[in-house]
Design an enzyme around this catalytic site. Structure first.
Site, mmCIF file in Angstrom:
data_model
loop_
_atom_site.group_PDB
_atom_site.id
_atom_site.type_symbol
_atom_site.label_atom_id
_atom_site.label_comp_id
_atom_site.label_asym_id
_atom_site.label_seq_id
_atom_site.Cartn_x
_atom_site.Cartn_y
_atom_site.Cartn_z
ATOM 1 N N HIS A 119 2.773 9.496 9.173
ATOM 2 C CA HIS A 119 4.113 9.354 8.596
ATOM 3 C C HIS A 119 5.194 9.908 9.518
ATOM 4 O O HIS A 119 6.317 10.165 9.085
ATOM 5 C CB HIS A 119 4.206 9.992 7.201
ATOM 6 C CG HIS A 119 3.529 9.181 6.142
ATOM 7 N ND1 HIS A 119 3.948 9.162 4.832
ATOM 8 C CD2 HIS A 119 2.458 8.344 6.186
ATOM 9 C CE1 HIS A 119 3.174 8.346 4.131
ATOM 10 N NE2 HIS A 119 2.252 7.846 4.946
ATOM 11 N N GLU A 161 0.819 -1.210 0.000
ATOM 12 C CA GLU A 161 0.000 0.000 0.000
ATOM 13 C C GLU A 161 0.851 1.258 0.000
ATOM 14 O O GLU A 161 0.522 2.238 -0.682
ATOM 15 C CB GLU A 161 -0.934 -0.004 1.215
ATOM 16 C CG GLU A 161 -2.038 1.052 1.158
ATOM 17 C CD GLU A 161 -1.617 2.419 1.705
ATOM 18 O OE1 GLU A 161 -2.381 3.393 1.523
ATOM 19 O OE2 GLU A 161 -0.534 2.524 2.305
#
Length: 348
Positions: free
Chosen positions: A324, A223
């Site tokens: 992130h 992904e």
């Protein structure tokens, strides 16, 4: 959904166990084995796809109007791009990992044939007492490097250890679950939602729930580089929902205590029909939810549509802050996501 605390705690514990397994995109074999065993242990048929994902069948009645739930176990990471003459390593990212998110972090270099070595990811010339510009330098993968925890000072000495260009670099997740219910770790995206799907599977098994439609789970492994959900859609699937992280930040409504329902992201709008039923399911279950538009996001299910599958699509997930980077969610967000999923299966 009865006994929500039981399944929330199970989901979090499974996520924590999975977070302890390094699995950046392209290096997910151990995580795959963990998940294959986890679904099988719950009594569900599961298999590894050729690509490496885990496809599990959670049962259900109508196989001609099946639902596919997608989450991903691959994470951000890096790869050795160059062995410098100094014996240090220049990296290239796997997925959208900013170098600032892992600067000064411990890491592991996984070689093809010679085991695992440790190091630290640093700015080049990283000592403030030596480098007067350290505070203002714009970080990139060209001016950061891995300093190996080995007595090496040349490329030849590094290669003698068995380290080569193309080796995988894994960063420390630093997972913590606090007394107040906060879940903090790198790579909650998307291992927290993988844990949630395991919690849903356990709920179906323990409570003897047979969904009105057949339900499949696909845990994808690419992904973070854009093609995780591009294949392995079982016959009869008419809808797919990506269970990923819900965005938390300026301009958005969702918090870490809620489940997020995405109406649109950078890939365009999600199915109006699916979004509407997700909202209805959340209301029916009294799940605390928010509907948001994500400004910078792409999901597994968009890769599924991009590969040509004729399905309706949706995206949900527990609210996660600081994506992130060093991410944070809460058990409330996990519980509300489980409630929404259980409610959606009742509606379908």
């Amino acid at each position: 959904m009865e006994h929500i605390t039981t399944y929330t705690d199970y989901a979090v514990s499974q996520a924590a166990a999975l977070l302890a397994i390094d699995s950046p995109s392209g290096y997910t074999r151990q995580a795959e084995a963990f998940l294959l065993d986890a679904f099988s242990s719950l009594g569900f048929s599961a298999r590894r796809t050729v690509k490496g994902g885990i496809l599990a069948d959670l049962g259900g009645e109508n196989a001609d109007d099946a639902l596919l739930l997608e989450a991903h176990t691959d994470t951000l990471g890096a790869m050795v791009a160059e062995i410098k003459g100094s014996g240090r390593l220049r990296l290239t990212p796997l997925g959208g990992l900013p170098p600032t998110a892992v600067e000064t972090e411990n890491c592991r270099i996984v070689t093809k044939f010679n085991g695992v070595y440790e190091g630290t990811f640093q700015l080049v010339n990283a000592s403030l007492h030596v480098n007067g510009e350290l505070r203002t330098i714009q970080r990139s993968y060209d001016n950061t490097e891995v300093v190996l925890d080995e007595a090496v000072s040349s490329a030849e000495e590094v290669r003698a250890l068995g380290i080569e260009v193309g080796d995988i670099v894994c960063f420390e997740p630093r997972t913590r679950v606090t007394e107040k219910g906060y879940i903090k770790s790198r790579f909650l995206d998307d291992k927290l939602s993988v844990g949630i799907l395991l919690g849903l599977a356990k709920y179906l098994k323990d409570e003897g729930v047979t969904p009105k439609r057949r339900v499949y789970v696909h845990i994808t492994v690419y992904e973070e580089v854009g093609h995780g959900g591009a294949g392995s859609v079982p016959q009869g699937v008419t809808e797919a929902i990506s269970v990923d992280m819900g965005c938390v930040g300026d301009g958005l409504q969702c918090t870490e205590h809620q489940v997020s329902i995405c109406a649109k992201d950078s890939g365009g709008p999600y199915s109006y029909e699916v979004v509407r039923r997700l909202i209805q399911a959340a209301k029916n279950q009294q799940a605390d939810y928010a509907v948001d538009v994500y400004p910078h996001y792409g999901s597994d299910v968009e890769a599924t549509l991009g590969a040509g599958w004729d399905i309706r699509h949706g995206l949900i997930g527990p609210g996660v802050y600081a994506s992130h980077g060093y991410e944070r969610s809460h058990k409330d967000g996990v519980a509300n996501t489980l409630k929404l999923l259980a409610g959606f299966l009742e509606l379908s």
